[in-house]
Write a protein that holds these residues in place. Sequence first.
Motif, mmCIF file in Angstrom:
data_model
loop_
_atom_site.group_PDB
_atom_site.id
_atom_site.type_symbol
_atom_site.label_atom_id
_atom_site.label_comp_id
_atom_site.label_asym_id
_atom_site.label_seq_id
_atom_site.Cartn_x
_atom_site.Cartn_y
_atom_site.Cartn_z
ATOM 1 N N SER A 54 -3.202 -0.778 -8.846
ATOM 2 C CA SER A 54 -3.239 -0.727 -8.045
ATOM 3 C C SER A 54 -2.838 -2.575 -7.625
ATOM 4 N N PHE A 55 -4.093 -3.143 -8.093
ATOM 5 C CA PHE A 55 -4.560 -4.794 -8.218
ATOM 6 C C PHE A 55 -3.510 -5.463 -8.574
ATOM 7 N N PHE A 56 -2.827 -5.094 -9.658
ATOM 8 C CA PHE A 56 -0.442 -6.323 -9.612
ATOM 9 C C PHE A 56 -0.859 -5.168 -8.938
ATOM 10 N N ILE A 57 -0.194 -4.348 -8.789
ATOM 11 C CA ILE A 57 1.076 -4.150 -7.750
ATOM 12 C C ILE A 57 0.906 -5.041 -6.822
ATOM 13 N N PHE A 58 -0.179 -4.784 -6.287
ATOM 14 C CA PHE A 58 -0.546 -6.045 -4.844
ATOM 15 C C PHE A 58 -0.665 -7.143 -5.212
ATOM 16 N N LEU A 59 -1.089 -7.823 -6.066
ATOM 17 C CA LEU A 59 -0.501 -9.075 -6.867
ATOM 18 C C LEU A 59 1.224 -9.366 -6.881
ATOM 19 N N ASN A 102 -1.998 13.379 -5.958
ATOM 20 C CA ASN A 102 -1.990 14.673 -5.723
ATOM 21 C C ASN A 102 -3.190 15.619 -6.662
ATOM 22 N N GLN A 103 -3.334 14.828 -8.001
ATOM 23 C CA GLN A 103 -4.592 15.336 -8.303
ATOM 24 C C GLN A 103 -5.826 15.304 -8.416
ATOM 25 N N VAL A 104 -6.135 14.060 -8.120
ATOM 26 C CA VAL A 104 -7.603 14.073 -6.689
ATOM 27 C C VAL A 104 -7.825 14.487 -5.441
ATOM 28 N N LEU A 105 -6.483 14.444 -5.093
ATOM 29 C CA LEU A 105 -6.018 15.541 -3.543
ATOM 30 C C LEU A 105 -6.329 17.262 -3.596
ATOM 31 N N LEU A 106 -6.320 18.094 -5.214
ATOM 32 C CA LEU A 106 -6.033 19.253 -5.672
ATOM 33 C C LEU A 106 -7.716 19.519 -5.361
ATOM 34 N N GLU A 107 -7.721 18.186 -6.273
ATOM 35 C CA GLU A 107 -9.126 18.597 -6.627
ATOM 36 C C GLU A 107 -10.139 18.156 -5.472
ATOM 37 N N GLN A 108 -9.756 17.704 -4.483
ATOM 38 C CA GLN A 108 -10.618 17.680 -3.429
ATOM 39 C C GLN A 108 -10.638 18.563 -2.332
ATOM 40 N N LYS A 127 0.661 -0.904 0.009
ATOM 41 C CA LYS A 127 0.127 -0.265 -0.313
ATOM 42 C C LYS A 127 1.116 1.110 0.107
ATOM 43 N N PRO A 128 1.883 1.149 1.072
ATOM 44 C CA PRO A 128 2.563 2.631 0.653
ATOM 45 C C PRO A 128 3.665 2.781 -0.748
ATOM 46 N N LEU A 129 4.174 1.424 -1.157
ATOM 47 C CA LEU A 129 4.858 2.201 -1.943
ATOM 48 C C LEU A 129 3.437 2.430 -3.537
ATOM 49 N N GLU A 130 2.641 1.769 -3.698
ATOM 50 C CA GLU A 130 1.439 2.087 -4.324
ATOM 51 C C GLU A 130 0.773 3.507 -3.943
ATOM 52 N N LEU A 131 1.489 4.082 -3.342
ATOM 53 C CA LEU A 131 0.482 5.371 -2.985
ATOM 54 C C LEU A 131 2.177 6.523 -3.713
ATOM 55 N N LYS A 132 3.160 5.514 -3.354
ATOM 56 C CA LYS A 132 4.276 6.544 -3.725
ATOM 57 C C LYS A 132 4.101 6.252 -5.328
ATOM 58 N N ASN A 162 -8.285 5.038 -3.579
ATOM 59 C CA ASN A 162 -8.783 4.341 -3.836
ATOM 60 C C ASN A 162 -10.159 4.531 -5.309
ATOM 61 N N LYS A 163 -10.159 5.617 -5.454
ATOM 62 C CA LYS A 163 -10.426 6.515 -6.277
ATOM 63 C C LYS A 163 -10.132 6.516 -7.560
ATOM 64 N N LEU A 164 -8.622 6.030 -7.421
ATOM 65 C CA LEU A 164 -8.156 5.260 -9.238
ATOM 66 C C LEU A 164 -8.574 4.660 -9.629
#
Length: 366
Positions: free
Chosen positions: A267-272, A123-129, A111-116, A260-262
């Motif tokens: 993200s699922f492939f990175i998790f796998l 950042n784009q989603v956060l800007l809109e929020q 999860k943290p590596l997905e965030l990176k 989670n909004k992306l």
Amino acid sequence: MLKHFFIICSGSDTDILSSCSKGEQNKYAGIGATVFFTAIMAFIAASFALYTVFNNLYSAIFFGFIWGLLIFNLDRYIVSTIKKTGNVLDELIQASPRILLAVIIAIVISKPLELKIFEKEINQVLLEQKNDLTLANKIQISKQFNPTIENLNKDISALQQEIITKEAEVNALYDTYITEAEGTAGTKLLGKGPVYKEKRDKHDALLAELQLLKTKNKTKIEASEKQITALKIGYENQIISTQPIINNFDGLMARVNALNKLPWLPSFFIFLLFIAIETSPIFAKLLSPKAAYDYKLEDEETALKTNVAQNISQREVMLKADFAINDRIYKDLENEDELYTYKRTKARELMQLQADAFYKQQKNIL
């Protein structure tokens, strides 16, 4: 040196493995390397996640290093506790709790590596929020000030309308006495007669009332405008004071929610991928056949187990024999006259001493 380090990381017995073939040693070195690099990735992931929380590089690296050591120890324990039995089903059942733990660790690491990895998109989603929050914040704050401002504006409009109405009345009286003087209306007599004077007096009186009303209403309007200005300043100050909270809306939880909004597939492939990395040492050990190391380890463990069982059995036999011998000894001593005489003498001496002590105690009391 590096190979020996990776063998230690695998959690295997280095003394037993040193007597095995090079291929067996390489297999466990590969398992240990996977455990080690998984811990490195856990360290990087935890450091990034903690940096978003503490915003301090040194604290993030320190606690990330602790987390990496914890993951390394868990992975090493998981791999080292899987024993080869030769039965695939038994081994799978034995490894199932460890596989579940490995999946949980993979989720925590990924999860943290997905965030990176998706930082720009997040950042784009956060800007809109943040923009939405800024607008919502302005609307919410304006609800605290707008009703009062609207009421004050209504009061100002009412005061201005009162002046306008009064001015219209004054202008109407002005037109009346002017037309009277010109002889175009009223008595239609040219000149400033009594009727003109009467109308002129009414106009002058109403004009004085208008001037007084303007002065009074001007004071009220200025006071209301000052209140409106103060309310607008308070509105702006409250927006300025609350805006940093919105600007700092980029913590760990906010980023996870933004992730989670992306689209979920990348993200699922990175998790796998992380599940594959985390569980690869376990499956490598499960899929590999029972080899020399497993047989030697089993031989050493069963030898120790047999030795312990023999020692326990021997102690039980010795204890049983000791009980039997003691019973025979005391049974033989039961019929010896010499032992009876000796114990009788000692018992008599003991009773005499007790009697003397009792006598002395009673004498002292009297």
